[in-house]
Design an enzyme around this catalytic site. Structure first.
Site, short mmCIF file in Angstrom:
data_model
loop_
_atom_site.label_atom_id
_atom_site.label_comp_id
_atom_site.label_asym_id
_atom_site.label_seq_id
_atom_site.Cartn_x
_atom_site.Cartn_y
_atom_site.Cartn_z
N GLU A 100 -5.15 -0.30 -1.77
CA GLU A 100 -5.17 0.62 -2.90
C GLU A 100 -4.72 2.03 -2.50
O GLU A 100 -3.88 2.64 -3.16
CB GLU A 100 -6.59 0.72 -3.52
N ASN B 169 -1.27 3.98 -3.51
CA ASN B 169 -1.30 5.29 -4.18
C ASN B 169 -0.37 6.29 -3.48
O ASN B 169 0.36 7.03 -4.13
CB ASN B 169 -2.72 5.87 -4.18
N ARG C 272 0.82 0.04 -13.87
CA ARG C 272 -0.32 0.25 -12.97
C ARG C 272 -1.58 0.06 -13.79
O ARG C 272 -1.64 0.47 -14.95
CB ARG C 272 -0.29 1.66 -12.35
#
Lengths: 116, 146
Positions: free
Chosen positions: B46, B50, B105
């Site tokens: 994650e 990002n 997303r």
């Protein structure tokens, strides 16, 4: 380890079987292939079989949600089956089960969509 | 005793798998459960995603830094980029919030990090980059045979 995708159709249902790891890197290609498969086969519903998916992060949730919206517009339904506890946690966290039905196996998912 | 590992790598998406496997492999020496290992791999994925998508806006020639420290049964993970930074952190960490909905997303990245780790700190300044600090205490419920 990458992602392997298998598309099969049964009547008006597209069966999507994923194996391997689904992350941001794999999600872009998956989206393209999946959109093409929906268009090419003219299907209404989608069954997503995650039995052999060994890893997934939030990128997977995004792709599933994107296809759900497209299938919805075609008046169809999306059913997910054979989900692992780890992937189930992500679905639970994001509230995806409110819109995507969960079934135990591919067989039950097909029954649910009236194809058996 | 502290045991530390540092990693820096290019901001390309194929490195997402490399990053989570590298961290998992380092943490394995603490003998985590399969669930704990999955949680760690997921949060690394994650945070690195990002940095690639948001921090560096998909520019492949930038660098992402990971530092992982093990102490007793505790893990500290720092994942850092020198990208655009986050103007409003409170907004960014909201469940389902995404600054890039056109990219499909889910907006669940920070929520997953908060759920899978004991503590998540985000330090970010626009134009300077973002640093995510993640802490996790492994469960010590391992059975000992005497």
């Amino acid at each position: 380890m990458g992602l392997n995708v298998q598309f099969t159709t049964k009547e008006n249902v597209l069966l999507v079987r994923l194996s391997g790891e689904l992350d941001h890197h794999a999600s872009e290609q998956l989206k393209k292939e999946w959109q093409l498969a929906i268009k090419e086969h003219g299907v209404k519903h989608v069954i997503l079989n995650l039995e052999d998916l060994s890893f997934m992060d939030s990128s997977g949730l995004g792709v599933f949600l994107g296809r759900y919206k497209e299938i919805m517009q075609l008046g169809g339904e999306m059913v997910v089956c054979s989900i692992s506890p780890a992937v189930k946690r992500l679905f639970d966290m994001s509230g995806l089960f409110k819109i995507i039905r969960l079934e135990e196996s591919e067989e039950y998912a097909l029954l649910r969509l009236g194809v058996a | 005793m502290k045991n530390k590992m540092n990693l820096d790598f290019s901001s390309v998406s194929s490195n997402e798998a490399f990053a989570r496997v590298a961290v998992a492999s380092f943490v394995t020496q603490l003998d985590p459960t399969m669930d704990e290992l999955t949680e760690l791999k997921t949060v690394v994925s994650e945070a690195v995603t990002n940095s690639i998508i948001h921090g560096y806006d998909n520019q492949p020639d930038q660098t992402i830094y990971i530092s992982c420290t093990l102490e007793e049964d505790a893990i500290e993970l720092i994942i850092k980029d020198e990208g655009v930074g986050i103007a409003d952190i409170d907004e960014a960490v909201q469940p389902l919030y995404t600054s890039k909905p056109e990219l499909e997303r889910s907006g669940m990245g920070f929520t997953i990090m908060e759920n899978f780790m004991d503590k998540v700190d985000v330090v970010s300044h626009p134009g300077e980059g973002t640093m995510v600090k993640l802490y996790k205490q492994l469960k010590k419920s391992k059975t000992l045979c005497n």
